[in-house]
Design a protein around this motif. Structure first.
Motif, PDB file in Angstrom:
ATOM      1  N   SER A 228     -83.018 -42.363 -20.309  1.00  0.00           N
ATOM      2  CA  SER A 228     -83.763 -43.418 -21.012  1.00  0.00           C
ATOM      3  C   SER A 228     -82.833 -44.390 -21.740  1.00  0.00           C
ATOM      4  O   SER A 228     -83.279 -45.431 -22.206  1.00  0.00           O
ATOM      5  CB  SER A 228     -84.755 -42.788 -21.994  1.00  0.00           C
ATOM      6  N   THR A 229     -81.546 -44.053 -21.832  1.00  0.00           N
ATOM      7  CA  THR A 229     -80.612 -44.944 -22.513  1.00  0.00           C
ATOM      8  C   THR A 229     -80.583 -46.327 -21.860  1.00  0.00           C
ATOM      9  O   THR A 229     -80.582 -47.350 -22.533  1.00  0.00           O
ATOM     10  CB  THR A 229     -79.194 -44.336 -22.472  1.00  0.00           C
ATOM     11  N   TRP A 230     -80.547 -46.366 -20.546  1.00  0.00           N
ATOM     12  CA  TRP A 230     -80.498 -47.605 -19.813  1.00  0.00           C
ATOM     13  C   TRP A 230     -81.608 -47.758 -18.781  1.00  0.00           C
ATOM     14  O   TRP A 230     -82.079 -48.853 -18.523  1.00  0.00           O
ATOM     15  CB  TRP A 230     -79.156 -47.735 -19.061  1.00  0.00           C
ATOM     16  N   CYS A 231     -81.973 -46.645 -18.182  1.00  0.00           N
ATOM     17  CA  CYS A 231     -82.826 -46.727 -16.997  1.00  0.00           C
ATOM     18  C   CYS A 231     -84.254 -47.102 -17.389  1.00  0.00           C
ATOM     19  O   CYS A 231     -84.804 -46.552 -18.339  1.00  0.00           O
ATOM     20  CB  CYS A 231     -82.820 -45.379 -16.274  1.00  0.00           C
ATOM     21  N   ARG A 232     -84.869 -48.026 -16.639  1.00  0.00           N
ATOM     22  CA  ARG A 232     -86.222 -48.441 -17.010  1.00  0.00           C
ATOM     23  C   ARG A 232     -87.265 -47.395 -16.638  1.00  0.00           C
ATOM     24  O   ARG A 232     -88.418 -47.509 -17.003  1.00  0.00           O
ATOM     25  CB  ARG A 232     -86.549 -49.804 -16.404  1.00  0.00           C
ATOM     26  N   PHE A 233     -86.857 -46.334 -15.899  1.00  0.00           N
ATOM     27  CA  PHE A 233     -87.817 -45.275 -15.589  1.00  0.00           C
ATOM     28  C   PHE A 233     -87.612 -44.027 -16.447  1.00  0.00           C
ATOM     29  O   PHE A 233     -88.475 -43.175 -16.521  1.00  0.00           O
ATOM     30  CB  PHE A 233     -87.696 -44.863 -14.113  1.00  0.00           C
ATOM     31  N   GLY A 234     -86.449 -43.886 -17.070  1.00  0.00           N
ATOM     32  CA  GLY A 234     -86.123 -42.661 -17.790  1.00  0.00           C
ATOM     33  C   GLY A 234     -87.089 -42.394 -18.935  1.00  0.00           C
ATOM     34  O   GLY A 234     -87.532 -43.312 -19.621  1.00  0.00           O
TER      35      GLY A 234
ATOM     36  N   VAL B 249     -82.086 -29.399 -15.538  1.00  0.00           N
ATOM     37  CA  VAL B 249     -83.072 -29.803 -16.537  1.00  0.00           C
ATOM     38  C   VAL B 249     -83.639 -31.146 -16.101  1.00  0.00           C
ATOM     39  O   VAL B 249     -82.887 -32.066 -15.778  1.00  0.00           O
ATOM     40  CB  VAL B 249     -82.417 -29.928 -17.927  1.00  0.00           C
ATOM     41  N   ILE B 250     -84.976 -31.258 -16.088  1.00  0.00           N
ATOM     42  CA  ILE B 250     -85.608 -32.510 -15.690  1.00  0.00           C
ATOM     43  C   ILE B 250     -86.574 -32.936 -16.797  1.00  0.00           C
ATOM     44  O   ILE B 250     -87.420 -32.145 -17.234  1.00  0.00           O
ATOM     45  CB  ILE B 250     -86.349 -32.352 -14.341  1.00  0.00           C
ATOM     46  N   ALA B 251     -86.409 -34.195 -17.241  1.00  0.00           N
ATOM     47  CA  ALA B 251     -87.218 -34.685 -18.353  1.00  0.00           C
ATOM     48  C   ALA B 251     -88.663 -34.872 -17.932  1.00  0.00           C
ATOM     49  O   ALA B 251     -88.961 -35.263 -16.799  1.00  0.00           O
ATOM     50  CB  ALA B 251     -86.638 -36.002 -18.848  1.00  0.00           C
ATOM     51  N   THR B 252     -89.574 -34.570 -18.842  1.00  0.00           N
ATOM     52  CA  THR B 252     -90.990 -34.881 -18.658  1.00  0.00           C
ATOM     53  C   THR B 252     -91.418 -35.732 -19.858  1.00  0.00           C
ATOM     54  O   THR B 252     -90.652 -35.892 -20.819  1.00  0.00           O
ATOM     55  CB  THR B 252     -91.858 -33.604 -18.622  1.00  0.00           C
ATOM     56  N   GLU B 253     -92.649 -36.246 -19.822  1.00  0.00           N
ATOM     57  CA  GLU B 253     -93.153 -37.014 -20.954  1.00  0.00           C
ATOM     58  C   GLU B 253     -93.153 -36.167 -22.224  1.00  0.00           C
ATOM     59  O   GLU B 253     -92.983 -36.664 -23.330  1.00  0.00           O
ATOM     60  CB  GLU B 253     -94.588 -37.500 -20.665  1.00  0.00           C
ATOM     61  N   LYS B 254     -93.358 -34.845 -22.054  1.00  0.00           N
ATOM     62  CA  LYS B 254     -93.532 -33.978 -23.224  1.00  0.00           C
ATOM     63  C   LYS B 254     -92.257 -33.252 -23.643  1.00  0.00           C
ATOM     64  O   LYS B 254     -92.220 -32.617 -24.688  1.00  0.00           O
ATOM     65  CB  LYS B 254     -94.599 -32.925 -22.913  1.00  0.00           C
ATOM     66  N   GLY B 255     -91.233 -33.269 -22.789  1.00  0.00           N
ATOM     67  CA  GLY B 255     -90.035 -32.514 -23.151  1.00  0.00           C
ATOM     68  C   GLY B 255     -89.157 -32.304 -21.934  1.00  0.00           C
ATOM     69  O   GLY B 255     -88.818 -33.261 -21.235  1.00  0.00           O
TER      70      GLY B 255
ATOM     71  N   SER C 109     -81.641 -34.559 -15.439  1.00  0.00           N
ATOM     72  CA  SER C 109     -82.229 -35.800 -14.962  1.00  0.00           C
ATOM     73  C   SER C 109     -83.204 -36.330 -16.006  1.00  0.00           C
ATOM     74  O   SER C 109     -83.967 -35.565 -16.590  1.00  0.00           O
ATOM     75  CB  SER C 109     -82.980 -35.578 -13.647  1.00  0.00           C
ATOM     76  N   GLY C 110     -83.185 -37.654 -16.180  1.00  0.00           N
ATOM     77  CA  GLY C 110     -84.000 -38.268 -17.229  1.00  0.00           C
ATOM     78  C   GLY C 110     -85.444 -38.520 -16.841  1.00  0.00           C
ATOM     79  O   GLY C 110     -86.249 -38.974 -17.658  1.00  0.00           O
ATOM     80  N   CYS C 111     -85.786 -38.284 -15.578  1.00  0.00           N
ATOM     81  CA  CYS C 111     -87.192 -38.371 -15.187  1.00  0.00           C
ATOM     82  C   CYS C 111     -87.361 -37.622 -13.878  1.00  0.00           C
ATOM     83  O   CYS C 111     -86.407 -37.090 -13.323  1.00  0.00           O
ATOM     84  CB  CYS C 111     -87.647 -39.825 -15.033  1.00  0.00           C
ATOM     85  N   ALA C 112     -88.589 -37.594 -13.379  1.00  0.00           N
ATOM     86  CA  ALA C 112     -88.891 -36.791 -12.188  1.00  0.00           C
ATOM     87  C   ALA C 112     -88.247 -37.338 -10.928  1.00  0.00           C
ATOM     88  O   ALA C 112     -88.243 -36.672  -9.890  1.00  0.00           O
ATOM     89  CB  ALA C 112     -90.403 -36.696 -12.005  1.00  0.00           C
TER      90      ALA C 112
END
Lengths: 850, 127
Positions: free
Chosen positions: A637-643, A688-694, A672-675
């Motif tokens: 999420s630092t840079w990526c518009r999807f993270g 580890v893969i980021a989700t909206e909740k954690g 990974s910062g998103c799915a």
């Protein structure tokens, strides 16, 4: 090969000595393994291709006449005549003349530089031709006419000789006899990725000489579509034609496309004449594979001794081993049966294609094709003709552990080794009735796996299962010095509190230790006591990588990897690494773990290199250790518009937490910062893969020889819970896994599998969670950079002398050449000066301050 | 760095009675670990065992061709004292040079150099 098998079978069974056998061989050598012919290029001498036990040819009732081609058969007089006029009488005559390469009638095909690929002499001549061209210092260009099994093998062989190779396939796709269009397309991509060019629908119209002054030798190929190809060498692999000329002249019936017509007992119309192998034409066709030939040899041996065996039909299963590209087909791969169904799995990204052909009720396996990943071959081939248990897709989908694939319980009559026609029942009997206790014994006893070897994983599994059933314990001893597994050793060392190898081996083992147990004990001590790898007795226990904290390369030099947590590096850091690489002349490459590897460092240079790196703020990356390596991340999420979460931040935190942790095998993590999963975290031991909740956490992903995808351990964790979960998972693994056991097979072996791991790590079913947490906390607080500590200790630095009596003299055997602007180790031919265009770079040229 | 006897330019003869060449002090060698030495232009791996015996073999690993034998792990196989190549883990008998575990390759032996310790100085002789 087939004749050899016939003699072997006859001598095995003809215990009464009824038959005296004379083998008339055209070639000047004993029968050899043509299947392995290509290995002759990788430096094996022709002798190592010899088949079976040489003593066979010493048998009093066997005579091998080499270099004696037969020119005539007189069926009335029952004699054969050799080229030198000698004659031999027979009561039974077996034709095992095999095939000759089919050379299409192309204008100019007889030019010097055009070869076939069948015998040791062919291969030797081809190699000689190429080497003579290479001696002139040129890049040799080659073409293979024919894109079948043999053509691809020949292409691999040419490539092994450094020939820039193009395969010309007349048909629409490669290996068209075995593989369908979809598989052929992927195969082409895989072959091209290996540097071999492929042209399909390419018909060679003319073989022409090169520029004037080069004589008659081949120089280019003109294609029917108007294209042309400059070549220095051509291999014709356009198919084979049975050697039926003797039979034809003797008035025996031949098949529509050649071959000696035989019945299912391999007998011709003349009851005293038989034909086996590629020359035999059964049901209108000849079969160019070794396994059916062996089966025919067994049939004839049986018949000669009064038996009534019949040829069971051909198993035309094939597995191509063109280095790196797996292709297999088995059963009826091009569905002829009405209503047959196909299950196709195609993954162009992974480079894998699989097709299963099933009966109309989708239950019985009829055949299949595997391209790119043939790991299911050993499981599937024996199942042809049987009903599959469960979903057919499960047999070919990637990521399934070997043991989880259906079909573990093969019926006794399933063929395991089709080269030698060995069934699952025969393998089981070798264990249960003949007392074999390991795979080597079963191979010797049944011949399973002794020809192409592709069934060995299956044989191993069957043998293991049978041994377990009869109660034979498969030894878990680490080596001859410790009669316990790594896990047991870990517990013993932990409980006893012993801190040196000599105490541990004196108390719990025997002898002086070895290259297996010493590094294991070093790793266990490192986990338990956090001592420096070079402290006290520890140093002598380490493999060279840990001993000098760098990675040994093929020429004895080392590579150096500074840590870049999460793959993050500042421009200043990058410049510092670049300056070190430039000043020490190191080959530089980006690793798969998002950091930089510097190659070609000499032992005595390592401290100087690391002084510079440590001064620039870097620390050891532990690339050399069985240890935590990297935490790969996407930019999150630092840079990526999807993270949706800060992937880099978490990756850095995890890498700094677990750096330096020693383990049974290397450990890799990913965040990974998103799915979308750009960090490929599911290929890691912990992903580890980021989700909206954690965060979701996956475990057990492995690359390497047996790739596996990680499986979900827990969902939507907050960061603190996530870290505690990973702490426990890693520490549980480090404490209980076997030597060199990666996380995926370890999870399979934990009681309860992944659920069992979850019960320990999340629910504390064993009541050890607090202990695991404490152990990890101790690791984190005791961490020190090994390289900084080494630079501060003159005693440790002494280990980096190149020679005890000349501590800074470089190894004089090191030699390098420049390639694409960087150094690489010189190959033997370059050292010998065979390639004058490549200047040798002296190993010591790039000296710097010390 | 520490003092050593630089003998890299010393001349050595051949044959059974070649002269002993001093290489280093016994104290320069760490127990149960090898060290490389440069002897008359040739590379030798010296191994000092825990009971202060010193063994010398070729530094060149015959399987890989790299000069790395001194960086292998010292140990035992049954009664044999062993050195394992760090490259592909072939195991050699330190006393005879015989290859005890060829890792599926054709076995190749290591050349053994005569070695002695005189007054704390390690000396080797061309084999």
């Amino acid at each position: 090969m087939v004749a050899h098998r016939l003699v072997e079978a006859l001598r095995d069974r003809d215990t009464g000595g009824r038959w005296r056998v004379t083998v008339l061989a055209e070639e000047p050598r004993a029968p050899y393994d043509r299947v392995a012919l290509t290995s002759y290029f990788s430096g094996r001498d022709p002798e190592s291709l010899a088949l079976g036990d040489r003593a066979l040819w010493e048998h009093p009732l066997v005579e091998l006449v080499r270099g004696a081609p037969v020119v005539a058969v007189d069926r009335a007089a029952r004699t054969v005549t050799g080229r030198d006029g000698r004659t031999w009488e027979y009561d039974a005559l077996v034709l095992a003349t095999g095939s000759a390469p089919f050379v299409p009638p192309i204008d100019g095909i007889d030019r010097p530089g055009v070869f076939v690929y069948r015998t040791v002499d062919d291969v030797a001549a081809l190699r000689g031709w190429v080497e003579q061209l290479k001696d002139q210092g040129r890049q040799v260009r080659g073409a293979v006419i024919g894109g079948g099994l043999l053509g691809l093998e020949a292409a691999g062989a040419l490539q092994a000789l450094d020939v820039r190779t193009t395969v010309l396939q007349m048909g629409t796709h490669l290996m068209s006899a075995q593989v369908d269009l979809g598989g052929g397309a992927l195969l082409r991509r895989l072959i091209q990725a290996r540097g071999v060019a492929v042209r399909v629908n390419a018909v060679t119209a003319q073989v022409r000489p090169g520029r004037a002054g080069r004589g008659e030798r081949v120089g280019r190929l003109d294609l029917a579509d108007g294209g042309r190809l400059d070549v220095d060498v051509v291999v014709v692999a356009a198919g084979i034609a049975p050697r039926d000329e003797l039979a034809r002249a003797a008035g025996l019936e031949t098949g529509p496309r050649g071959g000696v017509v035989v019945d299912s007992s391999c007998r011709t119309a003349d009851p005293r004449v038989w034909a086996v192998g590629e020359v035999a034409c059964l049901d209108g066709a000849c079969i160019g594979l070794v396994a059916p030939g062996y089966a025919m040899a067994e049939v004839v041996a049986d018949r000669l001794l009064g038996g009534s065996a019949v040829f069971p039909g051909a198993d035309t299963a094939t597995k191509l081993k063109l280095s790196g590209v797996d292709v297999a087909s088995f059963g009826d791969a091009a569905p002829a049966a009405p209503g047959a169904l196909e299950v196709v799995y195609s993954d162009p990204v992974r480079g894998a294609y699989a097709k299963l052909v099933l009966s109309d009720d989708a239950r019985t396996l009829l055949g299949g094709v595997l391209v790119g990943d043939a790991s299911a071959y050993a499981t599937l081939r024996p199942l042809v003709g049987t009903q599959l248990a469960g979903d057919p897709a499960a047999y070919v989908l990637p990521g399934l552990p070997e043991g989880a694939r259906p079909g573990g319980d093969l019926p006794d009559d399933a063929a395991v080794c089709s080269c030698n026609n060995v069934t699952a029942g025969r393998v089981r009997a070798a264990v249960t009735q003949e007392g074999c206790t390991d795979v080597a014994a079963v191979k010797a006893c049944t011949r399973a796996g002794t020809t192409c070897g592709s069934c060995l994983p299956l044989v191993k599994k069957l043998v293991g299962t049978e041994l377990a059933k009869v109660g034979v314990a498969v030894s878990s001893a680490l080596c001859e010095h410790f009669a316990m597994s790594r896990r047991q050793l870990f517990d013993v060392v932990r409980v006893s509190g012993l801190r040196t190898f000599s105490e541990i081996v004196a108390r719990h083992g025997t002898g002086r230790g070895c290259d297996i147990c010493k590094p294991v004990v070093a790793s266990v001590l490192a986990t338990l006591h956090h001592e420096h790898v070079l402290d006290g007795e520890n140093a002598a226990l380490q493999d060279t990588n840990d001993h000098v904290m760098a990675n040994l390369q093929k020429d004895g030099s080392y590579s150096v990897v500074p840590r870049m947590p999460g793959g993050e590096v500042t421009p200043e850091g990058l410049i510092a690494v670049g300056e070190v690489a430039r000043d020490f002349g190191l080959y530089t490459k980006i690793t798969g773990g998002q950091r930089i590897d510097l190659f070609g460092a000499r032992l005595e240079q390592l401290p100087d290199i690391w002084r510079r790196l440590v001064d620039a703020g870097f620390e050891s990356g532990h690339a050399y250790g069985k240890a935590v390596r990297t935490v790969k991340s996407c930019v999150g999420s630092t840079w990526c518009r999807f993270g949706v979460q800060d992937a880099v931040g978490l990756a850095v935190e995890l890498e700094l937490r677990y750096r330096g942790l020693r383990s049974p095998h290397k450990l890799k993590l990913g965040v990974s910062g998103c799915a979308r999963e750009c960090a490929e975290a599911r290929a890691k031991d912990v992903g580890v893969i980021a989700t909206e909740k954690g965060w979701n956490v996956y475990v057990g992903g492995n690359g390497g020889f047996t790739p596996r995808h990680a499986r979900l351990l827990a969902e939507d964790l907050d960061t603190a819970t996530l870290i505690r979960t990973i702490d426990r998972f890693l520490m549980y693994y480090v404490r209980t896994a076997d030597r060199l056991q990666r996380t995926a097979p370890w999870i399979d072996e934990v009681d309860g599998g992944l659920d069992g791991v979850r019960a320990v790590v999340l629910d504390d079913r064993l009541g050890i969670a607090a202990e695991l947490d404490a152990a990890m906390a101790e690791h984190v607080s005791a961490y020190r950079d090994e390289w900084r500590a080494t630079l501060e200790d003159p005693d440790k630095l002494r280990r980096f002398a190149s020679f005890v009596n000349a501590p800074t003299t470089p190894d004089p055997s090191l030699a390098y050449v420049l390639e694409r602007g960087q150094r690489r180790p010189a190959r033997p031919d370059e050292r010998a000066g065979a390639r004058p265009e490549l200047a040798l770079v002296a190993g010591a040229r790039l000296e710097v301050r010390s | 760095m520490r003092a050593g006897t630089d003998v890299s330019t010393a001349r050595a003869g051949t044959g059974p009675n070649t002269p002993w060449i001093p290489v280093c002090r016994l104290a320069d060698l760490a127990p149960e670990r090898g060290a490389a030495a440069l002897v008359a232009g040739e590379q030798v791996a010296l191994v000092r065992t825990v009971d202060d015996d010193v063994h010398a073999v070729d530094q060149r690993d015959p399987f890989s061709g790299a000069h790395v034998m001194s960086r292998g792990i010292v140990g035992s196989r049954g009664a044999a004292l062993t050195l394992t190549s760090p490259m592909h883990k072939q195991v050699f008998d330190l006393r005879t040079g015989e290859c005890l575990e060829a890792m599926g390759r054709e076995p190749q032996a290591l050349r053994v150099w005569p070695v002695r310790v005189t007054c704390g100085v390690v000396e080797v002789r061309r084999p």
